[in-house]
Design an enzyme around this catalytic site. Structure first.
Site, PDB file in Angstrom:
ATOM      1  CG  HIS A 266     106.670  93.267  44.701  1.00  0.00           C
ATOM      2  ND1 HIS A 266     106.746  94.425  45.337  1.00  0.00           N
ATOM      3  CD2 HIS A 266     105.774  92.841  44.257  1.00  0.00           C
ATOM      4  CE1 HIS A 266     105.643  94.775  45.207  1.00  0.00           C
ATOM      5  NE2 HIS A 266     104.531  94.357  44.656  1.00  0.00           N
TER       6      HIS A 266
ATOM      7  CE  LYS B 196      95.787  95.965  39.013  1.00  0.00           C
ATOM      8  NZ  LYS B 196      97.174  95.617  38.965  1.00  0.00           N
TER       9      LYS B 196
ATOM     10  CG  HIS C  48     109.049 100.807  46.852  1.00  0.00           C
ATOM     11  ND1 HIS C  48     109.859 101.741  46.516  1.00  0.00           N
ATOM     12  CD2 HIS C  48     108.959 100.182  45.797  1.00  0.00           C
ATOM     13  CE1 HIS C  48     110.145 101.767  45.840  1.00  0.00           C
ATOM     14  NE2 HIS C  48     110.229 100.518  45.053  1.00  0.00           N
TER      15      HIS C  48
END
Ligand SMILES: NC(=O)c1ccc[n+]([C@@H]2O[C@H](COP(=O)([O-])OP(=O)(O)OC[C@H]3O[C@@H](n4cnc5c(N)ncnc54)[C@H](O)[C@@H]3O)[C@@H](O)[C@H]2O)c1
Ligand SMILES: [Zn+2]
Length: 378
Positions: free
Chosen positions: A274, A235, A260
């Site tokens: 999530h 990341k 999503h």
């Protein structure tokens, strides 16, 4: 990889952002070094710890002690656990408390918690007194590998999630992997979806390593630290290349457009966390890629086998309470910010570890693919 030189020594992953560069310190017990690291970075600063009530009960004393050990005075702001705190009311509570605690430009905010606390405290730090420094001390797996790194901060609007926020980088991230020992197993699994995502999007060797070591990652110890460090490094590299998501950073959204839609249809509730939505979304994105001859179906199936082995959903029938209707899903996909001139942007893959940005996906293809998935027997 940045393997620890000696057992017990933390891994340090730098985030190369010029004047806004910072370190991510990863290791079991790393929280104990928070005060010393902060004192070195910001001599004389006092701290305000922002946390939620669940994390406060478990880890606030250790955080407070780590600061006190370095002579850093601290105050505390405790918000309610859960996404509802990422609101204007939550922001008001945190900002007013920071101001009341006389946090000034030279002081520091410590975000001690999961992604909710990190996003909220980070945004409060961005706006209180036009910006005070903050440190992320992530306490969920999702926060340690994703939300604490990269400087996206936000609260939710009544129109949708994360619509009010700022890019605002922390000055330090301290990811103590021992804090994850108290995390409910379901939350750990959900965070693991984001770990697997890094392998799937850009590092086939890491994915193979995860396949071989998933048990040890869940058990804790060196494998967990390694998985978190590799994830953070990936990341950090992507963020260093594209801080504001004008290009490559979108790769981090692998599985997120499909995911999503399912998450929103479930009302962002406990029905589908999530990470669970991301696992399902990655499975769909890879299968969609395979159906369009971009990658071998066997590789998509291999990815799904691993996610399933980690206890994550890979099929639409696994959504608690049943999957949403096709029109609902297509509406939600259409509302996604990645829509341009009637075409959809998806992150697709040419294989495990080979994701790419596909800016021109035909909504009709997505619709017929999803129709097929919804029609499958459980
Ligand atoms: N900024 C970003 O780049 C980014 C990226 C991904 C997600 N996010 C945001 O992150 C949020 C989700 O984060 P999350 O999954 O960490 O959720 P969360 O912060 O709500 O934490 C999940 C639950 O675990 C509890 N918890 C946290 N740490 C614990 C611990 N060590 N032991 C026991 N319980 C603990 C919390 O109290 C909460 O109930 C969402 O709001 C999402 O939008 C932001
Ligand atoms: Zn995510």
């Amino acid at each position: 990889m940045t393997a620890p030189l000696r057992p017990g020594e933390p891994v340090v992953v730098p985030v190369a952002l010029g004047a806004r560069a910072y370190d991510i310190v990863i290791g079991r017990g790393a929280l104990a070094s928070l005060g010393a690291r902060l004192a070195a970075l910001k001599p004389g600063a006092k701290a305000a710890i922002v946390t939620d009530a669940t994390v406060a009960a478990l880890h606030l004393p250790a955080a407070r002690a780590a600061l006190a050990a370095a002579g850093i005075a601290s105050s505390e702001v405790v918000v309610a656990p859960g996404e509802a705190s990422k609101s204007f009311a939550g922001l008001e509570q945190v900002c007013e408390a920071l101001i009341a605690a006389r946090i000034e430009r030279g002081d520091v905010v410590v975000a001690l918690g999961g992604g909710v606390v990190g996003d909220l405290a980070g945004f409060a730090a961005a706006v209180v007194r036009r910006g005070v420094d903050y440190v992320q001390v992530p306490t969920t797996l999702l926060a340690q590998v994703d939300s604490s790194v990269g400087g996206k901060t936000a609260i939710d609007s009544r129109h949708g999630k994360n619509l009010v926020g700022a890019f605002y980088q922390p000055v330090l991230v301290v990811a103590d992997t021992a804090l994850l020992d108290t995390l409910p197993p379901r939350e750990f699994r959900a965070g693991y979806a984001e770990v697997a995502k890094y392998g799937l999007l850009g590092d086939a060797a890491f994915f193979a390593w995860l396949e071989a070591n998933v048990r040890d990652v869940f058990a804790g110890g060196a494998a967990r630290e390694h998985a978190i460090a590799v994830s953070c490094r990936m990341k950090a590299d992507i963020v260093a290349r594209d801080e504001r998501e004008t290009g490559d950073r979108a790769l981090l959204n692998l599985g997120h457009t499909f995911g999503h839609a399912f998450e929103a249809a479930a009302g962002f509730s406990g029905r589908l966390l999530h990470g669970e939505a991301v696992s399902l979304g990655m499975s769909l994105a890879l299968e969609f890629s395979a159906r369009h001859q971009l990658m071998p179906m066997a590789e998509a199936e291999r990815a799904m086998r691993h996610l399933a082995a980690a206890g994550l959903p890979t099929r639409v029938s696994q959504v608690e309470g049943g999957p949403p209707a096709l029109d609902v899903l297509m509406d939600l996909i259409g509302q996604d910010k990645k829509v341009k001139r009637g075409r959809l942007t998806f992150i697709l893959a040419r294989g495990i570890g080979r994701a790419f940005i596909a800016p021109d996906v035909d909504p009709g293809d997505v619709r017929s693919f999803l129709a097929g998935k919804l029609a499958e027997r459980p």
